[in-house]
Scaffold this motif. Structure first.
Motif, PDB file in Angstrom:
ATOM      1  N   ALA A  24       0.836  -1.203   0.000  1.00 14.46           N
ATOM      2  CA  ALA A  24       0.000   0.000   0.000  1.00 14.46           C
ATOM      3  C   ALA A  24       0.874   1.257   0.000  1.00 14.46           C
ATOM      4  O   ALA A  24       0.604   2.211  -0.748  1.00 14.46           O
ATOM      5  N   MET A  25       1.911   1.274   0.809  1.00 13.34           N
ATOM      6  CA  MET A  25       2.803   2.439   0.859  1.00 13.34           C
ATOM      7  C   MET A  25       3.523   2.630  -0.462  1.00 13.34           C
ATOM      8  O   MET A  25       3.741   3.766  -0.908  1.00 13.34           O
ATOM      9  N   SER A  26       3.879   1.531  -1.110  1.00 17.50           N
ATOM     10  CA  SER A  26       4.543   1.628  -2.407  1.00 17.50           C
ATOM     11  C   SER A  26       3.607   2.224  -3.452  1.00 17.50           C
ATOM     12  O   SER A  26       3.992   3.100  -4.227  1.00 17.50           O
ATOM     13  N   LEU A  27       2.363   1.745  -3.476  1.00 23.79           N
ATOM     14  CA  LEU A  27       1.393   2.242  -4.448  1.00 23.79           C
ATOM     15  C   LEU A  27       1.057   3.712  -4.222  1.00 23.79           C
ATOM     16  O   LEU A  27       0.682   4.427  -5.154  1.00 23.79           O
ATOM     17  N   GLU A  28       1.201   4.166  -2.976  1.00 21.70           N
ATOM     18  CA  GLU A  28       0.933   5.571  -2.657  1.00 21.70           C
ATOM     19  C   GLU A  28       2.140   6.467  -2.910  1.00 21.70           C
ATOM     20  O   GLU A  28       2.086   7.676  -2.664  1.00 21.70           O
ATOM     21  N   ALA A  36      10.992   0.816   5.421  1.00 22.28           N
ATOM     22  CA  ALA A  36      11.816  -0.092   6.218  1.00 22.28           C
ATOM     23  C   ALA A  36      12.316   0.560   7.508  1.00 22.28           C
ATOM     24  O   ALA A  36      12.148   0.013   8.603  1.00 22.28           O
ATOM     25  N   ALA A  37      12.931   1.733   7.380  1.00 19.88           N
ATOM     26  CA  ALA A  37      13.591   2.353   8.532  1.00 19.88           C
ATOM     27  C   ALA A  37      12.614   2.769   9.622  1.00 19.88           C
ATOM     28  O   ALA A  37      12.872   2.564  10.818  1.00 19.88           O
ATOM     29  N   LEU A  38      11.479   3.354   9.225  1.00 17.81           N
ATOM     30  CA  LEU A  38      10.536   3.843  10.226  1.00 17.81           C
ATOM     31  C   LEU A  38       9.934   2.720  11.059  1.00 17.81           C
ATOM     32  O   LEU A  38       9.572   2.923  12.224  1.00 17.81           O
ATOM     33  N   LEU A 245      11.133  13.291   2.249  1.00 18.06           N
ATOM     34  CA  LEU A 245      10.528  13.033   3.551  1.00 18.06           C
ATOM     35  C   LEU A 245       9.255  12.201   3.414  1.00 18.06           C
ATOM     36  O   LEU A 245       8.495  12.366   2.455  1.00 18.06           O
ATOM     37  N   PRO A 246       8.992  11.308   4.370  1.00 22.52           N
ATOM     38  CA  PRO A 246       7.795  10.466   4.290  1.00 22.52           C
ATOM     39  C   PRO A 246       6.533  11.279   4.544  1.00 22.52           C
ATOM     40  O   PRO A 246       6.554  12.287   5.254  1.00 22.52           O
ATOM     41  N   SER A 247       5.433  10.814   3.987  1.00 20.76           N
ATOM     42  CA  SER A 247       4.149  11.457   4.221  1.00 20.76           C
ATOM     43  C   SER A 247       3.601  11.020   5.579  1.00 20.76           C
ATOM     44  O   SER A 247       4.083  10.053   6.188  1.00 20.76           O
ATOM     45  N   GLU A 248       2.583  11.739   6.041  1.00 20.14           N
ATOM     46  CA  GLU A 248       1.956  11.368   7.313  1.00 20.14           C
ATOM     47  C   GLU A 248       1.342   9.979   7.219  1.00 20.14           C
ATOM     48  O   GLU A 248       1.396   9.196   8.181  1.00 20.14           O
ATOM     49  N   GLY A 249       0.773   9.659   6.047  1.00 18.24           N
ATOM     50  CA  GLY A 249       0.186   8.336   5.867  1.00 18.24           C
ATOM     51  C   GLY A 249       1.217   7.234   5.968  1.00 18.24           C
ATOM     52  O   GLY A 249       0.956   6.179   6.565  1.00 18.24           O
TER      53      GLY A 249
END
Length: 333
Positions: A24-28, A36-38, A245-249
């Motif tokens: 899901a994160m990849s598709l977004e 991985a890190a988070l 930077l990563p999104s909140e989602g």
């Protein structure tokens, strides 16, 4: 037996969240490095809460002291067993559906005896024959993907998972060797053979007595030590890849993965194994983890609108599950 099986299946359900949420994160558009890190950043937070709630803060403090004394060992074991392993799993989610990653990941159960042989440990060679059945299943699954995707995407989705299937038990075996060396005189005096004999000789003995033994006997302490050891790897990986930077989602989804897979699934699976009173019951507990493939497939179809496999894919899933059941039956006979 029914309680063991049900508990193990629940663990597989929570473990499968890793593959679905990573996809899901990849598709977004989330970068695989943050995926991985988070997770391991959140794991540290959740582990801290775990030790406080269970009243084991003194045990956690002893684990930190053990980490300081053998920090290079834990950084190596953590970077391999947690860092490289999960980086490869997260990377593959950018190219393959979650259920394909979950099915390919089942190779780790059969990769374990190969790792043991490299460390000079004895394993059942007859059980290794079932590797061919599981490999055939994994091959069918990825061949079906090859018909729908470019070859390079299929390889980028499958090969990293195969690599992860080997480095994960490798890191865990390093920890086992450290504990075994401290608890068994034969582990020290026996002739060190195997491809990795030199590495075995350099692994420090930990957990022979006192507070170190209580730390090495506690599963959550070992997870804490490996998680701490993986942190330098994540810092270097983020610095090297320099992802946006990563999104909140994505941040929230990595928290869910850490909670579902890192805490809930691990606790349930360890409980299922703890309830076992015979080799056959242990085999039943271990074999329930093959349900990760089914749950990942269902979760991706329901939550992400993923397509169901065709005949070749279903054949691959069946072969993978059959090979795992036969392997576990022989290993625990």
């Amino acid at each position: 037996m029914l309680r063991i099986v049900v508990t193990g299946i629940l663990a597989a359900l929570f473990f499968s969240s890793t593959f679905v949420l990573n996809r899901a994160m990849s598709l977004e558009g989330g970068h695989w490095v943050w995926t991985a890190a988070l997770r391991y950043v959140w794991m540290l937070v959740l582990l801290a809460v775990w030790f406080v709630v269970t009243g084991k803060t003194a045990l956690a403090a002893n684990a930190l002291r053990l980490f300081r004394r053998h920090c290079y060992f834990w950084m190596l074991a953590g970077s391999v067993g947690f860092g490289v392993f999960y980086a490869l799993i997260s990377f593959s989610a950018s190219y393959a559906p979650g259920w394909v990653v979950a099915a390919t990941w089942q190779m780790t159960i059969l990769a374990t005896p190969v790792v043991l042989l490299l460390f000079g440990r004895k394993v059942s060679l007859r059980a290794l024959l079932f590797t061919l059945i599981v490999f055939a299943g994994v091959l069918c699954i990825n061949l079906e993907q090859a018909g729908a995707l470019p070859l390079h995407e299929v390889l980028l989705g499958a090969l990293p998972v195969l690599g992860a299937a080997f480095v994960y038990p490798f890191g865990n075996q390093m920890v086992w060797e450290a504990r075994e060396a401290a608890q068994s005189d034969s582990a020290v005096s026996e002739e060190r053979t195997g491809v990795l004999a030199a590495l075995r000789r350099r692994i420090p003995a930990m957990g022979g007595s006192g507070t170190d033994e209580s730390v090495m006997q506690d599963a959550m302490c070992r997870v804490l030590l490996l998680t701490l050891g993986s942190l330098p790897f994540w810092v270097l990986l983020v610095a090297f890849c320099a992802p946006s930077l990563p999104s909140e989602g994505q941040i929230m989804k990595t928290l869910l993965v850490a909670a579902f897979s890192g805490v809930a699934a691990t606790s349930l699976f360890l409980s299922a194994r703890h309830m076992a009173r015979s080799p056959s019951q242990l085999a039943a507990a271990d074999s329930t983890q093959a349900m990760e493939v089914v749950f990942s497939l269902a979760g991706e179809a329901i939550l992400l609108g993923g397509a169901l496999p065709h005949a070749l894919g279903w054949t691959g899933i069946s072969l993978t599950l059959l090979g795992l059941v036969l392997y576990l039956k022989v290993q625990n006979a």
